[in-house]
Design an enzyme around this catalytic site. Structure first.
Site, PDB file in Angstrom:
ATOM      1  N   GLY A 159      40.094  39.861  47.368  1.00 28.96           N
ATOM      2  CA  GLY A 159      40.632  40.035  46.006  1.00 28.96           C
ATOM      3  C   GLY A 159      39.631  39.590  44.946  1.00 28.96           C
ATOM      4  O   GLY A 159      40.004  39.018  43.922  1.00 28.96           O
ATOM      5  N   GLN A 168      41.431  38.327  38.430  1.00 31.86           N
ATOM      6  CA  GLN A 168      41.193  37.365  37.343  1.00 31.86           C
ATOM      7  C   GLN A 168      40.446  36.118  37.836  1.00 31.86           C
ATOM      8  O   GLN A 168      39.492  35.664  37.214  1.00 31.86           O
ATOM      9  CB  GLN A 168      42.554  36.965  36.735  1.00 31.86           C
ATOM     10  CG  GLN A 168      42.429  36.124  35.482  1.00 31.86           C
ATOM     11  CD  GLN A 168      43.746  35.463  35.089  1.00 31.86           C
ATOM     12  OE1 GLN A 168      44.663  35.336  35.904  1.00 31.86           O
ATOM     13  NE2 GLN A 168      43.851  35.053  33.841  1.00 31.86           N
ATOM     14  N   LEU A 169      40.871  35.574  38.971  1.00 30.60           N
ATOM     15  CA  LEU A 169      40.210  34.383  39.511  1.00 30.60           C
ATOM     16  C   LEU A 169      38.975  34.741  40.330  1.00 30.60           C
ATOM     17  O   LEU A 169      37.950  34.076  40.258  1.00 30.60           O
ATOM     18  CB  LEU A 169      41.174  33.633  40.435  1.00 30.60           C
ATOM     19  CG  LEU A 169      42.177  32.691  39.809  1.00 30.60           C
ATOM     20  CD1 LEU A 169      43.201  32.256  40.845  1.00 30.60           C
ATOM     21  CD2 LEU A 169      41.485  31.462  39.216  1.00 30.60           C
ATOM     22  N   ILE A 171      39.897  45.823  47.484  1.00 23.79           N
ATOM     23  CA  ILE A 171      40.316  47.179  47.849  1.00 23.79           C
ATOM     24  C   ILE A 171      39.732  48.209  46.874  1.00 23.79           C
ATOM     25  O   ILE A 171      39.588  49.372  47.189  1.00 23.79           O
ATOM     26  CB  ILE A 171      41.863  47.234  47.905  1.00 23.79           C
ATOM     27  CG1 ILE A 171      42.350  48.399  48.723  1.00 23.79           C
ATOM     28  CG2 ILE A 171      42.495  47.194  46.538  1.00 23.79           C
ATOM     29  CD1 ILE A 171      43.778  48.241  49.189  1.00 23.79           C
ATOM     30  N   ARG A 172      39.377  47.710  45.645  1.00 22.50           N
ATOM     31  CA  ARG A 172      38.814  48.602  44.623  1.00 22.50           C
ATOM     32  C   ARG A 172      37.340  48.278  44.372  1.00 22.50           C
ATOM     33  O   ARG A 172      36.916  47.134  44.525  1.00 22.50           O
ATOM     34  CB  ARG A 172      39.571  48.446  43.298  1.00 22.50           C
ATOM     35  CG  ARG A 172      40.949  49.091  43.293  1.00 22.50           C
ATOM     36  CD  ARG A 172      41.727  48.646  42.081  1.00 22.50           C
ATOM     37  NE  ARG A 172      41.943  47.198  42.140  1.00 22.50           N
ATOM     38  CZ  ARG A 172      42.064  46.409  41.076  1.00 22.50           C
ATOM     39  NH1 ARG A 172      41.970  46.898  39.875  1.00 22.50           N
ATOM     40  NH2 ARG A 172      42.277  45.107  41.212  1.00 22.50           N
ATOM     41  N   ILE A 222      43.088  44.076  53.065  1.00 23.77           N
ATOM     42  CA  ILE A 222      43.347  42.871  53.876  1.00 23.77           C
ATOM     43  C   ILE A 222      44.417  43.073  54.944  1.00 23.77           C
ATOM     44  O   ILE A 222      44.600  42.214  55.803  1.00 23.77           O
ATOM     45  CB  ILE A 222      43.715  41.642  52.997  1.00 23.77           C
ATOM     46  CG1 ILE A 222      44.833  41.996  52.027  1.00 23.77           C
ATOM     47  CG2 ILE A 222      42.503  41.077  52.291  1.00 23.77           C
ATOM     48  CD1 ILE A 222      45.589  40.798  51.553  1.00 23.77           C
ATOM     49  N   TYR A 277      57.317  37.740  45.411  1.00 20.49           N
ATOM     50  CA  TYR A 277      56.024  37.048  45.307  1.00 20.49           C
ATOM     51  C   TYR A 277      56.209  35.557  45.632  1.00 20.49           C
ATOM     52  O   TYR A 277      55.499  34.991  46.468  1.00 20.49           O
ATOM     53  CB  TYR A 277      55.493  37.250  43.887  1.00 20.49           C
ATOM     54  CG  TYR A 277      54.278  36.438  43.499  1.00 20.49           C
ATOM     55  CD1 TYR A 277      53.054  36.579  44.140  1.00 20.49           C
ATOM     56  CD2 TYR A 277      54.337  35.554  42.406  1.00 20.49           C
ATOM     57  CE1 TYR A 277      51.937  35.845  43.739  1.00 20.49           C
ATOM     58  CE2 TYR A 277      53.227  34.835  42.002  1.00 20.49           C
ATOM     59  CZ  TYR A 277      52.037  34.976  42.674  1.00 20.49           C
ATOM     60  OH  TYR A 277      50.937  34.260  42.271  1.00 20.49           O
ATOM     61  N   LYS A 299      54.851  33.450  48.894  1.00 21.18           N
ATOM     62  CA  LYS A 299      53.940  32.302  48.731  1.00 21.18           C
ATOM     63  C   LYS A 299      54.512  31.032  49.368  1.00 21.18           C
ATOM     64  O   LYS A 299      53.780  30.259  49.975  1.00 21.18           O
ATOM     65  CB  LYS A 299      53.617  32.084  47.248  1.00 21.18           C
ATOM     66  CG  LYS A 299      52.686  33.145  46.669  1.00 21.18           C
ATOM     67  CD  LYS A 299      51.282  33.046  47.254  1.00 21.18           C
ATOM     68  CE  LYS A 299      50.334  34.042  46.651  1.00 21.18           C
ATOM     69  NZ  LYS A 299      48.947  33.922  47.154  1.00 21.18           N
ATOM     70  N   ILE A 327      47.227  31.463  34.598  1.00 22.21           N
ATOM     71  CA  ILE A 327      45.805  31.239  34.304  1.00 22.21           C
ATOM     72  C   ILE A 327      45.389  32.053  33.076  1.00 22.21           C
ATOM     73  O   ILE A 327      45.676  33.252  32.986  1.00 22.21           O
ATOM     74  CB  ILE A 327      44.917  31.647  35.507  1.00 22.21           C
ATOM     75  CG1 ILE A 327      45.365  30.939  36.804  1.00 22.21           C
ATOM     76  CG2 ILE A 327      43.447  31.371  35.214  1.00 22.21           C
ATOM     77  CD1 ILE A 327      45.246  29.449  36.798  1.00 22.21           C
TER      78      ILE A 327
HETATM   79  C1  AKB Z   1      52.204  35.428  37.789  1.00 19.78           C
HETATM   80  O1  AKB Z   1      52.574  35.373  36.605  1.00 19.78           O
HETATM   81  O2  AKB Z   1      52.739  36.128  38.662  1.00 19.78           O
HETATM   82  C2  AKB Z   1      51.030  34.564  38.213  1.00 19.78           C
HETATM   83  C3  AKB Z   1      51.488  33.266  38.769  1.00 19.78           C
HETATM   84  C4  AKB Z   1      52.122  32.255  37.918  1.00 19.78           C
HETATM   85  O3  AKB Z   1      51.329  33.033  39.936  1.00 19.78           O
HETATM   86  N1  AKB Z   1      50.163  34.347  37.101  1.00 19.78           N
END
Ligand code: AKB
Length: 310
Positions: free
Chosen positions: A10, A14-15, A37-38, A52, A141, A145, A171
């Site tokens: 990845g 951004q990171l 991937i891009r 991945i 998401y 995680k 971020i």
């Molecule tokens: C999002 O907004 O999905 C991310 C995060 C807080 O993990 N920036």
């Protein structure tokens, strides 16, 4: 000559793009392989395409490049994840499992897994959220995680794979415009201010969320990966904090630089996601274990963002 050979997944994100640059300063350009991937729209060499979810390709790259450490950043974020929950699970969780077992089988000596404040939910105390709290995330998401954190803990303990992880807040950085997240407004707002446009914010004015400037986020990543293993007491993921603010508070801070800047609020589905997350984080365990300290608060971050973007 560095003995470490790093793979970043990845790396166009951004990171990833900023981390690749910093790691190349530390380990040498040729020793940090960027993958995504891009195709990158900037110089991110050495670079290889990587989906991945393709285990064979991961093994091939680890062996061809004699990789010793992995920073696994590829993921679908909170807002985008809701459009395709099954794909998000596959990319964020199933691919992580493949990567962990491939890492364990191929002698990877250190692995970085980015977690997030999205692991928290309505059952979590919302202010000064401590390291160990009830977690019932409402996005796929967040679900992927929090499950990923548990697998990281399991692989660390059972297979002695040295995995390190932090729960990133939103971020803010000038190097790219993030896509697919709930905290993205805090980057978009700067671009609107600088272009002299009214910003239409997708969160309500008083929605407070934990945030961090990119320089602090990258430094935290490099510092936890360099920390002495014997000081690390958390093998799920460390809480990490710098500042918390609402759209109204960042708007007021930007207005000190652009007095005519205007904002309006049109909360959409991301409002509900933001409301399920914490407002502020207690990261005292990270501060005690590996001496984490943030540098940027709201005022300092806004000043630097505007200087860099201008
Ligand atoms: C999002 O907004 O999905 C991310 C995060 C807080 O993990 N920036």
């Amino acid at each position: 000559m560095s003995k470490e050979r790093i793979l970043i997944t990845g790396s166009n994100g951004q990171l990833g793009r900023v981390l690749a640059t910093e790691l190349r300063k530390k380990y040498g350009k040729a020793n940090v392989l960027a993958t995504d991937i891009r195709k990158p729209d900037f110089d991110n060499s050495p670079f290889e395409f990587l989906d991945i979810t393709n285990k064979g390709r991961v093994i091939e790259l680890i062996q061809d490049y004699k990789i010793t450490q992995i920073y696994h950043l590829a993921a679908m974020l909170s807002a985008n994840g809701e459009w395709d929950p099954k794909k998000t699970w596959d990319v964020n969780l199933n691919a992580l499992l493949k990567l962990l077992s491939v890492s364990s089988d191929n002698g990877i000596n250190r692995f970085f897994f980015p977690s997030t404040i999205a692991v928290f939910g309505k059952t979590t105390p919302q202010t000064a959220t401590a390291q160990d709290v009830p977690m019932m995330p409402e996005t796929v998401y967040g679900m992927s995680k929090v499950t990923g954190e548990l697998w990281c803990n399991y692989f660390s303990k059972r297979y002695s794979l040295d995995i390190r992880s932090v729960r990133y807040p939103g971020i803010i950085g000038y190097q790219s415009i993030p896509e697919g997240g709930t905290t993205d407004y805090a980057v978009e707002i700067f671009h609107a201010a600088i272009k002299g446009e009214t910003y239409d914010c997708f969160l309500a004015e008083d929605t407070r969320l934990p945030m961090m400037y990119i320089h602090d986020a990258i430094r935290a990543t490099i510092e936890i990966m360099a920390a002495d293993e014997k000081n690390l007491t958390v093998r799920t993921s460390y809480n990490l904090a710098a500042m918390s603010f609402s759209p109204k508070e960042i708007y007021e801070e930007i207005r000190k630089h652009y007095p005519d800047f205007k904002i309006k609020y049109s909360p959409d589905f991301r409002q509900k996601i933001a409301e399920s997350w914490s407002e502020s984080i207690d990261d005292s365990v990270a501060r005690a274990d590996w001496n984490w300290q943030h540098e940027y608060d709201l005022e300092k971050m806004v000043k630097d963002m505007i200087e860099k973007l201008k």
